[in-house]
Design a protein around this motif. Structure first.
Motif, short mmCIF file in Angstrom:
data_model
loop_
_atom_site.label_atom_id
_atom_site.label_comp_id
_atom_site.label_asym_id
_atom_site.label_seq_id
_atom_site.Cartn_x
_atom_site.Cartn_y
_atom_site.Cartn_z
N THR A 106 0.78 -1.44 -0.08
CA THR A 106 -0.03 0.21 -0.26
C THR A 106 0.86 1.45 0.38
O THR A 106 0.86 2.09 -0.81
CB THR A 106 -0.93 0.09 1.37
N THR A 107 1.82 1.28 0.82
CA THR A 107 2.63 2.35 1.01
C THR A 107 3.82 2.35 -0.42
O THR A 107 3.50 3.88 -0.85
CB THR A 107 3.58 2.22 1.69
N LEU A 232 9.84 13.42 2.74
CA LEU A 232 8.14 12.74 3.01
C LEU A 232 8.09 11.73 4.55
O LEU A 232 6.98 10.92 4.84
CB LEU A 232 7.73 12.49 2.43
N ARG A 233 9.57 11.57 5.50
CA ARG A 233 9.17 10.46 6.40
C ARG A 233 8.09 11.12 7.14
O ARG A 233 8.04 10.42 8.12
CB ARG A 233 10.75 11.18 7.07
N PRO A 234 8.25 12.50 8.01
CA PRO A 234 6.63 11.85 8.75
C PRO A 234 5.36 11.95 8.00
O PRO A 234 4.45 11.19 8.66
CB PRO A 234 6.61 13.60 9.42
N THR A 240 2.15 4.26 7.60
CA THR A 240 2.62 2.92 8.12
C THR A 240 2.19 2.86 9.38
O THR A 240 1.47 1.58 9.72
CB THR A 240 4.43 2.96 8.62
N VAL A 241 2.18 3.72 10.72
CA VAL A 241 1.62 3.28 11.54
C VAL A 241 0.14 2.87 11.82
O VAL A 241 -0.12 2.34 12.30
CB VAL A 241 1.74 4.73 12.10
N ALA A 298 1.94 -1.80 19.54
CA ALA A 298 1.55 -1.59 20.03
C ALA A 298 3.86 -1.58 19.99
O ALA A 298 3.85 0.01 19.94
CB ALA A 298 1.54 -1.17 21.91
N PHE A 299 3.75 -2.78 20.46
CA PHE A 299 4.98 -2.61 20.40
C PHE A 299 5.75 -2.48 18.42
O PHE A 299 6.88 -1.86 18.38
CB PHE A 299 5.35 -4.72 20.36
N PHE A 300 4.63 -2.79 17.83
CA PHE A 300 5.43 -2.15 16.32
C PHE A 300 5.47 -1.33 15.97
O PHE A 300 6.01 -0.68 16.11
CB PHE A 300 4.05 -3.42 15.68
N THR A 301 3.77 -0.80 17.12
CA THR A 301 4.21 1.51 16.74
C THR A 301 5.91 1.33 17.27
O THR A 301 5.69 2.57 16.57
CB THR A 301 2.94 1.21 17.39
N ILE A 302 5.69 1.69 18.40
CA ILE A 302 7.31 1.84 19.30
C ILE A 302 8.08 1.50 18.02
O ILE A 302 8.82 2.33 17.77
CB ILE A 302 7.26 1.24 20.50
N VAL A 303 8.80 0.42 17.35
CA VAL A 303 9.58 -0.37 16.44
C VAL A 303 9.06 1.06 15.41
O VAL A 303 10.75 1.25 14.90
CB VAL A 303 9.36 -1.42 16.22
#
Length: 314
Positions: A106-107, A232-234, A240-241, A298-303
């Motif tokens: 998708t990204t 475009l990083r932000p 992605t989040v 939450a773990f994947f979001t922190i990563v």
């Protein structure tokens, strides 16, 4: 008069020449106004989200079966059972694979489409609308439509492959192909919204940066990898989040298109939660599944924040 004058001029000044007490009062008024506007949402969030979260965490400590009146306290027994549950780990693996493939695809597709429709070409507004339109469909419409498209009997995709001399492919009945088929369906359905986010991000990049780079001789890929992609990083972090959070909760596509099959090849965590809570009526164990899923997300979001959400400067 002199005393009054000393009172008015007492205190430090900020760099704009405004007295600090005055500035603090202005900030306090702005904060109060902001909280007043946010109050309805905060009340709604507290009642329907926070309350539900704490209720689920509390229920996960009980062996509550909805058809039984008693709710014996079992502590962490539901979580210990979850760790030894083979079906749970199958669902987690399938969900992680599905989420990784879907978010990546998708990204890439959304960014490519955003770059294409922000170029000064004729009809770019029409193409933006056309590419966004699948996002307006419900999961039921998308699931049924793609079930027909991927059908081995009358699916148009297999019909097109027949012109290449290929035999019909059982997309939804093959354990190795079912997840890629669901990923393809989800990418087609969901890339429109990230595309709009990327369009906004691209349009927010100062044109002067591109002009300066062109003066230095940069072209094409150099402009993209040196200016567009870093700035475009932000936007990439947001896409992605939100994508990971959304796709970790996938349910409609496997429920409509495969019913979790073949076998458990498309069995996801939310599908498992649905069967545990609303077919087996084990609300306590289902709550433990929900809490464990929230911890994983939450773990994947922190990563993601760790590796993508870094500070940058123009």
């Amino acid at each position: 008069m002199s005393t009054t004058g000393r009172v008015r001029t007492s205190g430090s000044l900020n760099r704009d020449g405004i007295h600090v007490p005055v500035m603090l009062r202005l900030r306090t008024r702005e904060a109060i106004a902001a909280y007043i506007f946010l109050a309805p949402f905060l009340i709604f969030f507290s009642i329907f989200v926070l309350r539900a979260v704490f209720t689920a965490m509390n229920l996960s400590l009980y062996d509550w079966q909805i058809l039984k009146p008693k709710r014996p306290f079992v502590g962490l027994a539901n979580y210990r059972e979850l760790l030894g549950d083979e079906v749970w780990w199958i669902a987690v693996k399938n969900t992680i694979v599905f989420t990784f493939m879907t978010v990546s695809g998708t990204t890439v597709l959304a960014l490519s489409a955003a770059i294409a429709v922000t170029k000064p070409i004729k009809g770019h507004g029409f193409f933006r609308v056309l590419l966004y339109m699948p996002a307006l469909l419900s999961v039921g419409v998308v699931g049924l439509t793609w079930s027909w498209l991927l059908s081995t009997q009358f699916g148009i995709i297999n019909y097109g492959l027949s012109f290449l001399g290929l035999n019909p492919i059982n997309w939804l009945g093959n354990a190795e192909l079912v997840l890629p088929a669901l990923v393809l369906t989800t990418i087609w359905w969901g890339f429109g919204f990230p595309m709009l986010i990327f369009i906004a991000g691209i349009q927010g990049i100062p044109e002067i940066l591109y002009e300066a780079a062109r003066i230095d001789g940069a072209v094409g890929r150099q402009l993209f990898f040196s200016i567009t992609l870093p700035l475009l990083r932000p936007t990439m972090l947001f896409v992605t989040v939100t994508g990971v959070i959304a796709h970790f909760q996938v349910f409609g596509q496997p429920f409509i298109m495969t019913n979790g099959g073949p076998g458990r090849a498309s069995y996801t965590v939310i599908f498992y939660l649905y069967e545990i809570a609303w077919r087996a009526f084990r609300m306590g164990y289902g709550s433990a599944v929900a809490v464990a899923l929230a911890v994983i997300m939450a773990f994947f979001t922190i990563v993601q924040f760790k590796f993508i959400g870094q500070q940058f400067e123009y």
